[in-house]
Design a protein around this motif. Structure first.
Motif, PDB file in Angstrom:
ATOM      1  N   HIS A 262       0.713  -1.111   0.115  1.00 29.19           N
ATOM      2  CA  HIS A 262       0.121  -0.092   0.075  1.00 29.19           C
ATOM      3  C   HIS A 262       0.894   1.248  -0.040  1.00 29.19           C
ATOM      4  O   HIS A 262       0.529   2.247  -0.579  1.00 29.19           O
ATOM      5  N   LYS A 263       1.985   1.186   0.787  1.00 29.13           N
ATOM      6  CA  LYS A 263       2.852   2.288   0.948  1.00 29.13           C
ATOM      7  C   LYS A 263       3.386   2.552  -0.613  1.00 29.13           C
ATOM      8  O   LYS A 263       3.750   3.990  -1.027  1.00 29.13           O
ATOM      9  N   LEU A 264       3.688   1.705  -1.282  1.00 31.01           N
ATOM     10  CA  LEU A 264       4.044   2.083  -2.734  1.00 31.01           C
ATOM     11  C   LEU A 264       2.962   2.672  -3.644  1.00 31.01           C
ATOM     12  O   LEU A 264       3.398   3.600  -4.306  1.00 31.01           O
ATOM     13  N   ILE A 265       2.001   2.326  -3.356  1.00 29.25           N
ATOM     14  CA  ILE A 265       0.781   2.944  -4.202  1.00 29.25           C
ATOM     15  C   ILE A 265       0.617   4.419  -3.522  1.00 29.25           C
ATOM     16  O   ILE A 265       0.460   5.273  -4.378  1.00 29.25           O
ATOM     17  N   VAL A 266       0.526   4.745  -2.281  1.00 30.71           N
ATOM     18  CA  VAL A 266       0.250   5.901  -1.681  1.00 30.71           C
ATOM     19  C   VAL A 266       1.552   6.886  -2.331  1.00 30.71           C
ATOM     20  O   VAL A 266       1.323   8.156  -2.542  1.00 30.71           O
ATOM     21  N   ALA A 267       2.816   6.445  -2.215  1.00 33.23           N
ATOM     22  CA  ALA A 267       3.850   6.954  -2.875  1.00 33.23           C
ATOM     23  C   ALA A 267       3.734   7.682  -4.208  1.00 33.23           C
ATOM     24  O   ALA A 267       3.904   9.116  -4.301  1.00 33.23           O
ATOM     25  N   ALA A 268       3.396   6.802  -4.893  1.00 36.39           N
ATOM     26  CA  ALA A 268       3.044   7.221  -6.328  1.00 36.39           C
ATOM     27  C   ALA A 268       1.817   8.263  -6.369  1.00 36.39           C
ATOM     28  O   ALA A 268       1.874   9.336  -7.144  1.00 36.39           O
ATOM     29  N   ARG A 269       0.894   8.231  -5.615  1.00 41.10           N
ATOM     30  CA  ARG A 269      -0.298   9.127  -5.554  1.00 41.10           C
ATOM     31  C   ARG A 269       0.153  10.330  -5.044  1.00 41.10           C
ATOM     32  O   ARG A 269      -0.292  11.591  -5.411  1.00 41.10           O
TER      33      ARG A 269
END
Length: 338
Positions: A262-269
């Protein structure tokens, strides 16, 4: 990667088991099964005068059923168990556990007492990341990767609506006791953020959006929450965690493999709007991916495949972050292919 000693890792999990037992031993009445929409929930049914009240205990599981069956014996050993938990926490401190600061610990202890985690609340964000120290037995670096003044709590709206508890937790009163004031919202009286008047601490309540982001009520918790996409993935199947504060506090956090992905997704957003937080997200993700690839590659692979299966936008966000983390990308690909 630095690890805590086997003694410290065992002490943490002994502490966690004792806290789970303690919660089952605090029943005031009789454990009662209730079925709703195909799911089974446990309640503590007790009488106040001529009225029978129900206090929510949790969703049915073999472990919870076993503890509830032993609740009388657990209650009888409460004093001994508390002394043992204090001893285990002394071991953790001697072994160099980072833990949480006293201010955050006391706030979470008050929230736990008010029923926040029992009623479905899950710690997310950096304070959850810090609690993986015990779950995974890892040592954290002394940098800002594990530092924060913010406390983020997430819960499913549908679970909050399904729970029928004797009384909602007075979370607004708990926050007021710790000098937190509600932050005004553009959406009327709906409050989802509280800021501490004597410091920089901020408490936020969140819930999965399932499409439309905005504010939604968390009825069981007595607060509103900001609805965010992708959060349903993060807080599915949360796990119990032990906070090494006083004689221990039982809280709830996401599964570490879901947190990392999830942190990978949040970082991209975040990228472009908040580069500093995006970099912190990637560091937390990379750290956990390294730890999980060694100890729990199957769990990591399952979480990664799950995220990839959720559509092109999910895959785009993951790819955007992983281009900056080649070692983490290789570990995920290896775990996902197994």
């Amino acid at each position: 990667m630095d690890r805590h000693s086997p003694l410290a890792h065992a002490a943490y999990h002994d502490l966690l088991r004792s806290l789970l037992d303690m919660e089952a031993g605090e029943l005031r009445g009789t454990p009662t099964r209730v079925e709703r929409s195909g799911k089974v929930y446990w309640y503590d049914s007790y009488r106040v005068g001529t009225e029978v009240k129900k206090r929510y205990v949790g969703e049915d599981s073999p472990a919870l059923s076993d503890r509830l069956a032993r609740h009388a014996a657990i209650a009888a050993a409460a004093a001994t168990s508390q002394a043992e938990r204090a001893r285990l926490i002394r071991i953790l401190r001697a072994e160099g556990f980072m833990g949480l600061d006293a201010a955050t610990g006391s706030l979470l202890a008050a929230m736990a007492k008010a029923g926040l985690f029992r009623l479905g609340g899950t710690i997310v964000g950096t304070n959850a990341f810090r609690l993986y120290e015990g779950e995974l037995g890892v040592r954290y670096r002394l940098d800002d990767t594990a530092r924060t003044d913010d406390l983020d709590i997430a819960s499913f709206e549908r679970l909050s609506l399904a729970i029928d508890d004797a009384a909602a937790p007075p979370l607004a009163e708990v926050l007021a006791d710790f000098d937190f004031d509600p932050v005004p919202s553009l959406e009327g009286n709906a409050t989802w953020r509280w800021r501490q008047t004597r410091g920089n601490a901020l408490v936020e309540f969140l819930t999965p959006a399932f499409g439309e982001e905005g504010l939604k009520p968390l009825k069981a918790l007595g607060v509103s929450a900001r609805a965010l996409n992708h959060l349903n993935y993060l807080i599915a199947e949360p796990i119990a965690a032990a906070l090494a504060y006083r004689a221990g506090v039982l809280v709830q956090i996401p599964r570490p493999e879901r947190f990392a992905v999830h942190k990978l997704i949040v970082a991209a957003r975040r990228e472009g709007n908040d580069r500093i937080k995006a970099e912190k997200d990637r560091r937390q993700a990379a750290f956990l991916i390294d730890a999980l690839a060694e100890d729990r590659p199957d769990d990591l692979g399952d979480a990664y495949r799950d995220a990839l299966s959720r559509g092109p936008r999910w895959r785009e966000h993951l790819a955007a972050s992983l281009t900056r983390l080649p070692q983490a990308a290789a570990r995920l690909e290896s775990a996902g292919a197994s």
